[in-house]
Write a protein that holds these residues in place. Structure first.
Motif, PDB file in Angstrom:
ATOM      1  N   VAL A 324      -3.955   3.009   8.641  1.00  7.87           N
ATOM      2  CA  VAL A 324      -4.501   2.723   7.315  1.00  7.87           C
ATOM      3  C   VAL A 324      -4.443   1.220   7.036  1.00  7.87           C
ATOM      4  CG1 VAL A 324      -4.117   3.030   4.832  1.00  7.87           C
ATOM      5  CG2 VAL A 324      -4.025   5.006   6.356  1.00  7.87           C
ATOM      6  N   ALA A 325      -3.328   0.608   7.381  1.00  8.20           N
ATOM      7  CA  ALA A 325      -3.189  -0.836   7.164  1.00  8.20           C
ATOM      8  C   ALA A 325      -4.237  -1.615   7.949  1.00  8.20           C
ATOM      9  CB  ALA A 325      -1.782  -1.288   7.556  1.00  8.20           C
ATOM     10  N   GLN A 326      -4.506  -1.201   9.168  1.00 15.15           N
ATOM     11  CA  GLN A 326      -5.501  -1.898   9.984  1.00 15.15           C
ATOM     12  C   GLN A 326      -6.897  -1.770   9.369  1.00 15.15           C
ATOM     13  OE1 GLN A 326      -4.875   0.017  13.765  1.00 15.15           O
ATOM     14  NE2 GLN A 326      -2.783  -0.784  13.908  1.00 15.15           N
ATOM     15  N   ALA A 327      -7.231  -0.593   8.843  1.00 17.85           N
ATOM     16  CA  ALA A 327      -8.536  -0.404   8.203  1.00 17.85           C
ATOM     17  C   ALA A 327      -8.620  -1.211   6.912  1.00 17.85           C
ATOM     18  CB  ALA A 327      -8.774   1.077   7.922  1.00 17.85           C
ATOM     19  N   ALA A 328      -7.514  -1.226   6.162  1.00 15.11           N
ATOM     20  CA  ALA A 328      -7.477  -2.019   4.935  1.00 15.11           C
ATOM     21  C   ALA A 328      -7.617  -3.509   5.254  1.00 15.11           C
ATOM     22  CB  ALA A 328      -6.170  -1.760   4.183  1.00 15.11           C
ATOM     23  N   GLN A 329      -7.004  -3.937   6.338  1.00 14.99           N
ATOM     24  CA  GLN A 329      -7.094  -5.339   6.747  1.00 14.99           C
ATOM     25  C   GLN A 329      -8.550  -5.721   7.057  1.00 14.99           C
ATOM     26  OE1 GLN A 329      -5.437  -6.461  10.629  1.00 14.99           O
ATOM     27  NE2 GLN A 329      -4.267  -8.081   9.597  1.00 14.99           N
TER      28      GLN A 329
END
Length: 362
Positions: A324-329
């Motif tokens: 999720v963090a990677q997609a948000a990034q």
């Protein structure tokens, strides 16, 4: 379909201060307070305001206007904005003072320099023009000392980020159009911009934008950054990043809870519930990228909340938070594409445990 109610607009503290100052200066010059008193706004509108209080003494007058923020949930709605005006030496122009409940700027980076009352440039211009209008009508000079006060303003200021920005002792006198648009959250956006300006003026190269107090506290512990590096962006991640495009800081960490960061991962940059909800279908797809099988994906699809979906994934040993963090990034980085700003994402649960991270690229 029923019509949505039309929300009533209101007036900024700057507009109220200009009206009060104009009435007080008129009383100094003529001995009488104009009531109601009209002021000209930056876009040419000319509203009138009833006076809530007046006091006249030798060469000094005070007038007060109650701020009406319309249907906006403004912290200063209902506050009494007062102006005490005194005659000044010929040729001195208009000088500004901070009275009770109005803050003083103590840090660089804000629209007015340290040591000055926290009365922003547009309200200052409105007050000067209002005083010049009275002076011209009476054949005199626009030389005056204007002290703006808001009784109880120091208590109200505790509900804002003024102290973090280096505005000590009370509220700021704000406004660019003179009008408060309901639910525009203009004061919040202004505080984000001011926070970035203060951090840049202090030479900081790393700031943290957080969605709330919990994630802000967790991020501060994670990095040990000074308070002025912390930006309370709330739902306005897009607003913060767009401002950073024009006023860059080398490294920006975005910190938030699992639901807000999932929305960012979905491509939303305004994280308010009115702009979109967590899409469990997207979350299940991200879980698949993290290695979740069909049964686990089905459990995530049937979860009541994003928080429950993360608990399910964690119990199964799936690092959903990192994906999720990677997609948000990727969403955040797209907003500042073409700049040298590096973006990091931190996800925290309600106990301030780090449950996902997309670190700065080395």
């Amino acid at each position: 379909m029923a019509k949505q109610p039309v929300l009533r607009r209101g007036w900024t503290t700057g507009t109220c201060a200009a009206a009060a100052a104009k009435a007080a200066f008129a009383a100094v010059v003529t001995g009488e307070f104009p009531d109601p008193v009209a002021v000209t706004l930056p876009r040419g509108e000319r509203p009138s305001f009833a006076l809530a209080m007046t006091h006249l003494a030798e060469n000094t007058a005070t007038a007060g206007v109650v701020k009406d923020a319309g249907d906006d949930p403004d912290v200063t709605h209902g506050a009494l904005v007062c102006a005490t005006v005194r005659r000044a030496a010929p040729g001195s122009g208009v000088a500004f003072r901070a009275g009770e409940g109005v803050g003083t700027v103590t840090r660089p980076g804000l629209p007015v320099p340290p040591g000055e009352p926290a009365i922003n440039p547009v309200p200052r211009r409105m007050i000067r023009e209002a005083i010049e209008e009275i002076a011209a009508a009476n054949g005199g000079a626009a030389d005056a000392e204007v002290e703006i006060s808001i009784p109880g303003g120091a208590t109200l200021a505790a509900k804002t980020v003024n102290a973090r920005l280096g505005i000590i002792g009370g509220l700021s006198i704000l406004g660019t159009t003179g009008i408060v648009v309901p639910y525009s959250c203009s004061a919040w956006i202004h505080s984000i911009y001011s926070g970035i300006d203060v951090a840049r003026a202090a030479g900081l190269e790393h700031i943290v934008g957080s969605t709330g107090a919990n994630s802000e506290s967790a991020a501060q512990k994670f990095y040990g950054l000074p308070e002025i590096a912390l930006i309370d962006m709330g739902d306005f991640v897009g607003g913060m990043l767009k401002y950073l495009r024009r006023h860059p800081v080398p490294r920006v960490t975005i910190a938030g809870g699992v639901a807000k960061m999932t929305k960012l991962a979905q491509g939303l940059i305004d994280l308010h519930s009115k702009r979109g909800e967590v899409d469990l279908q997207v979350l299940a797809g991200l879980a698949e990228r993290a290695g979740a099988g069909r049964d686990l994906q089905a459990s995530i699809l049937s979860a009541n909340t994003a928080a429950q979906a993360f608990i399910i994934a964690q119990a199964a040993g799936i690092a959903l938070g990192d994906v999720v963090a990677q997609a948000a990034q990727r969403t955040a980085a797209a907003v500042v594409a073409g700049t040298e700003i590096a973006v990091e994402i931190l996800l925290f649960d309600r106990e301030q445990n780090l449950v996902g991270r997309a670190p700065f690229e080395s």
